[in-house]
Design a protein around this motif. Structure first.
Motif, mmCIF file in Angstrom:
data_model
loop_
_atom_site.group_PDB
_atom_site.id
_atom_site.type_symbol
_atom_site.label_atom_id
_atom_site.label_comp_id
_atom_site.label_asym_id
_atom_site.label_seq_id
_atom_site.Cartn_x
_atom_site.Cartn_y
_atom_site.Cartn_z
ATOM 1 N N LEU A 170 -18.878 -27.947 -6.574
ATOM 2 C CA LEU A 170 -18.746 -29.162 -7.384
ATOM 3 C C LEU A 170 -19.556 -29.103 -8.675
ATOM 4 C CD1 LEU A 170 -18.734 -32.036 -4.728
ATOM 5 C CD2 LEU A 170 -16.813 -30.963 -5.904
ATOM 6 N N ASP A 171 -20.329 -28.030 -8.859
ATOM 7 C CA ASP A 171 -21.084 -27.910 -10.099
ATOM 8 C C ASP A 171 -20.135 -27.922 -11.301
ATOM 9 O OD1 ASP A 171 -23.766 -27.013 -11.484
ATOM 10 O OD2 ASP A 171 -22.178 -25.732 -12.303
ATOM 11 N N GLY A 172 -20.524 -28.662 -12.319
ATOM 12 C CA GLY A 172 -19.722 -28.696 -13.543
ATOM 13 C C GLY A 172 -18.720 -29.820 -13.622
ATOM 14 N N LEU A 173 -18.542 -30.590 -12.537
ATOM 15 C CA LEU A 173 -17.593 -31.711 -12.602
ATOM 16 C C LEU A 173 -18.064 -32.730 -13.638
ATOM 17 C CD1 LEU A 173 -16.490 -32.542 -8.952
ATOM 18 C CD2 LEU A 173 -15.205 -31.385 -10.743
ATOM 19 N N PRO A 174 -17.139 -33.290 -14.414
ATOM 20 C CA PRO A 174 -17.527 -34.257 -15.451
ATOM 21 C C PRO A 174 -18.008 -35.577 -14.858
ATOM 22 C CG PRO A 174 -15.140 -34.103 -15.286
ATOM 23 C CD PRO A 174 -15.683 -33.031 -14.411
ATOM 24 N N LEU A 175 -19.016 -36.167 -15.504
ATOM 25 C CA LEU A 175 -19.531 -37.471 -15.112
ATOM 26 C C LEU A 175 -19.083 -38.510 -16.129
ATOM 27 C CD1 LEU A 175 -23.150 -36.389 -14.084
ATOM 28 C CD2 LEU A 175 -21.198 -36.814 -12.576
ATOM 29 N N LYS A 176 -19.255 -39.782 -15.806
ATOM 30 C CA LYS A 176 -18.752 -40.856 -16.656
ATOM 31 C C LYS A 176 -19.408 -40.888 -18.032
ATOM 32 C CE LYS A 176 -17.966 -43.692 -12.539
ATOM 33 N NZ LYS A 176 -18.471 -44.854 -11.767
ATOM 34 N N ASP A 177 -20.662 -40.427 -18.109
ATOM 35 C CA ASP A 177 -21.376 -40.494 -19.383
ATOM 36 C C ASP A 177 -21.081 -39.304 -20.293
ATOM 37 O OD1 ASP A 177 -22.721 -38.451 -18.149
ATOM 38 O OD2 ASP A 177 -24.706 -39.362 -18.273
ATOM 39 N N GLY A 178 -20.166 -38.435 -19.856
ATOM 40 C CA GLY A 178 -19.788 -37.293 -20.666
ATOM 41 C C GLY A 178 -20.520 -36.012 -20.325
ATOM 42 N N SER A 179 -21.574 -36.108 -19.510
ATOM 43 C CA SER A 179 -22.290 -34.916 -19.060
ATOM 44 C C SER A 179 -21.577 -34.341 -17.844
ATOM 45 C CB SER A 179 -23.742 -35.255 -18.721
ATOM 46 O OG SER A 179 -23.806 -36.188 -17.657
ATOM 47 N N SER A 180 -22.165 -33.316 -17.214
ATOM 48 C CA SER A 180 -21.538 -32.713 -16.028
ATOM 49 C C SER A 180 -22.539 -32.611 -14.882
ATOM 50 C CB SER A 180 -20.968 -31.337 -16.361
ATOM 51 O OG SER A 180 -21.983 -30.470 -16.811
ATOM 52 N N PHE A 181 -21.997 -32.568 -13.702
ATOM 53 C CA PHE A 181 -22.766 -32.486 -12.467
ATOM 54 C C PHE A 181 -23.424 -31.106 -12.370
ATOM 55 C CE2 PHE A 181 -22.459 -32.821 -7.574
ATOM 56 C CZ PHE A 181 -23.537 -33.690 -7.500
ATOM 57 N N VAL A 182 -24.719 -31.063 -12.050
ATOM 58 C CA VAL A 182 -25.462 -29.805 -11.958
ATOM 59 C C VAL A 182 -25.970 -29.635 -10.527
ATOM 60 C CG1 VAL A 182 -27.405 -28.443 -12.804
ATOM 61 C CG2 VAL A 182 -26.188 -29.988 -14.358
ATOM 62 N N THR A 183 -25.610 -28.516 -9.893
ATOM 63 C CA THR A 183 -26.027 -28.287 -8.508
ATOM 64 C C THR A 183 -26.637 -26.892 -8.341
ATOM 65 O OG1 THR A 183 -23.972 -27.254 -7.693
ATOM 66 C CG2 THR A 183 -24.046 -29.673 -7.747
ATOM 67 N N CYS A 184 -27.448 -26.749 -7.316
ATOM 68 C CA CYS A 184 -27.917 -25.430 -6.881
ATOM 69 C C CYS A 184 -28.331 -25.536 -5.420
ATOM 70 C CB CYS A 184 -29.062 -24.898 -7.743
ATOM 71 S SG CYS A 184 -30.663 -25.664 -7.432
ATOM 72 N N ALA A 185 -28.515 -24.395 -4.781
ATOM 73 C CA ALA A 185 -28.908 -24.350 -3.374
ATOM 74 C C ALA A 185 -30.078 -23.400 -3.209
ATOM 75 C CB ALA A 185 -27.731 -23.901 -2.510
ATOM 76 N N LEU A 186 -31.028 -23.775 -2.358
ATOM 77 C CA LEU A 186 -32.204 -22.956 -2.093
ATOM 78 C C LEU A 186 -32.193 -22.520 -0.632
ATOM 79 C CD1 LEU A 186 -34.948 -25.021 -3.979
ATOM 80 C CD2 LEU A 186 -33.393 -23.277 -4.876
ATOM 81 N N ARG A 187 -32.106 -21.211 -0.420
ATOM 82 C CA ARG A 187 -32.098 -20.658 0.940
ATOM 83 C C ARG A 187 -33.518 -20.225 1.304
ATOM 84 N NH1 ARG A 187 -26.804 -16.597 0.846
ATOM 85 N NH2 ARG A 187 -25.240 -18.162 0.214
ATOM 86 N N SER A 188 -34.212 -21.073 2.014
ATOM 87 C CA SER A 188 -35.590 -20.757 2.402
ATOM 88 C C SER A 188 -35.617 -19.801 3.575
ATOM 89 C CB SER A 188 -36.341 -22.035 2.777
ATOM 90 O OG SER A 188 -36.497 -22.872 1.654
ATOM 91 N N MET A 189 -36.664 -18.971 3.597
ATOM 92 C CA MET A 189 -36.925 -18.143 4.763
ATOM 93 C C MET A 189 -37.426 -19.038 5.902
ATOM 94 S SD MET A 189 -36.239 -15.168 3.414
ATOM 95 C CE MET A 189 -35.117 -15.983 2.280
#
Length: 375
Positions: A170-189
């Motif tokens: 879903l990273d990059g999907l447009p938001l209402k204010d004109g920006s885009s959704f930013v996501t990441c995942a952290l795989r902890s040990m």
């Protein structure tokens, strides 16, 4: 980039990692931290209160599967750190429940976040998304570019893999204010530190075994655990990087392995390393050859399957757990260091001392309780 003025929601905030994330965020001058979980212990609430932060802390008790509750939780929020999940290595939880919370709960949180224009979303993933696979293929000092044959495995691993995929897609999907959704995942040990329920379980078992840790992992099956304070700090640093125009471009839609300077040990030897100064020992070798342990685990699984129509019997270990404990599986955190400036907040010596002090505190209390229960 700082987090000053940001409003953040942390799910799983009553858990081992979640509450540590909340505590660290309360020192970052945010406008508000919303701590969400189904329940909070009195010890956790006291830990929050003791920090005396100027940041508004809002405790939200509710179910991540409740749409109206999540809608209220994300309203006005710009950052979500999603650490809530059910962890299950033994098959104690029904597969339907695991998928309902770990996958459907994540998808619902994503839906509500997009509906309310949440800009940044960090998902707490797991090393099990990578493996080990059923064959127990090892990895030594792997990284995000390592090629590894992932096989369909235990339900917990499958749910974490599916939830991580949903977040990153879903990273990059447009938001209402004109920006885009930013996501990441952290795989902890493997996480360790004060308050670890897994470590506490091993301490309990050792106390009942004359302060000797049982050995279910071979010495050569090296892994690299990470201190909970450092895993939490990686979430804070990733959140800061997301708000930086340059660094944000690097990390969006990606996953990262999170480790620290903790030396590589087998699981059994790591428990011993943390507690040896308190007089704890560790069994020198496996109770029986590993092949025989796998056969015994298979037998227990067959018994569990045959008894299922009459009674729910969950063996104390299974083939999946044996594979986890006996597969060399170590990873580097250099990419996280390079892309968003992750640097462990606590050294190995400090992490060891902090964890050792906690073990010392609980040992007397647990020893008295366990011995009376045994009598």
């Amino acid at each position: 980039m700082s987090l000053a003025g940001v409003k953040c929601l942390v799910t799983g905030a009553g858990g081992f990692l979640g509450q540590t994330i909340v505590c660290q965020l309360l020192g970052e001058n945010l406008a508000e931290v919303r701590a969400l979980d189904k329940a909070f212990s009195s010890e956790t609430l006291q830990r929050f209160a003791d920090l005396k932060s100027t940041t508004l802390l809002t405790i939200m008790k509710g179910d991540i599967r409740d749409t109206s509750f999540l809608r209220k939780a994300v309203h006005g929020i710009s950052l979500v750190i999603h650490s809530a999940c059910i962890i299950d290595f033994l098959g104690e939880v029904e597969k339907r429940v695991l998928w309902d919370i770990n996958v459907a709960g994540t998808q619902l949180l994503l839906e509500m976040s997009l509906l309310h224009d949440v800009k940044y979303f960090i998902y707490t993933s797991s090393l099990e998304v990578t493996g080990p696979n059923r064959k127990g293929d090892p990895i030594y000092d792997g990284d995000e570019d390592s090629i590894y044959q992932v096989t369909n495995g235990f339900p917990y691993a499958e749910t974490k893999r599916e939830a991580e995929k949903a977040v990153l897609e879903l990273d990059g999907l447009p938001l209402k204010d004109g920006s885009s959704f930013v996501t990441c995942a952290l795989r902890s040990m493997y996480l360790y530190g004060e308050g670890s329920s897994f470590l506490l379980k091993h301490v309990d078992e050792a106390i009942l075994n004359n302060k000797v840790f049982s050995r279910m992992s071979q010495k050569e099956a090296l892994v690299n655990p990470v201190y909970v304070g450092n895993a939490a700090w990686a979430h804070v640093q990733a959140a800061k990087a997301m708000r930086n125009p340059e660094k944000g471009k690097q990390i969006r839609g990606r996953f990262y392995y999170i480790a620290d300077d903790t030396p590589h040990f087998s699981y059994a030897d790591f428990n011993h390393e943390l507690a040896k100064e308190l007089g704890f020992g560790v069994e020198p070798k496996l109770a029986m050859p590993l092949t025989m342990l796998y056969c015994y685990a298979l037998l227990l699984e067959i018994v569990s399957f045959l008894l299922r129509p009459f009674v729910r019997y969950v063996p104390s270990f299974n083939r999946h757990l044996l594979t986890l404990l006996n597969t060399p599986f170590t990873f580097s955190f250099k990419k996280a260091q390079r892309d968003f400036g992750y640097k462990p907040r606590y050294s190995w010596e400090e992490a060891k001392q902090r964890t050792g002090r906690w073990i010392a505190e609980v040992t007397l209390e647990r020893a008295a309780s366990l011995k009376s229960r045994k009598v």
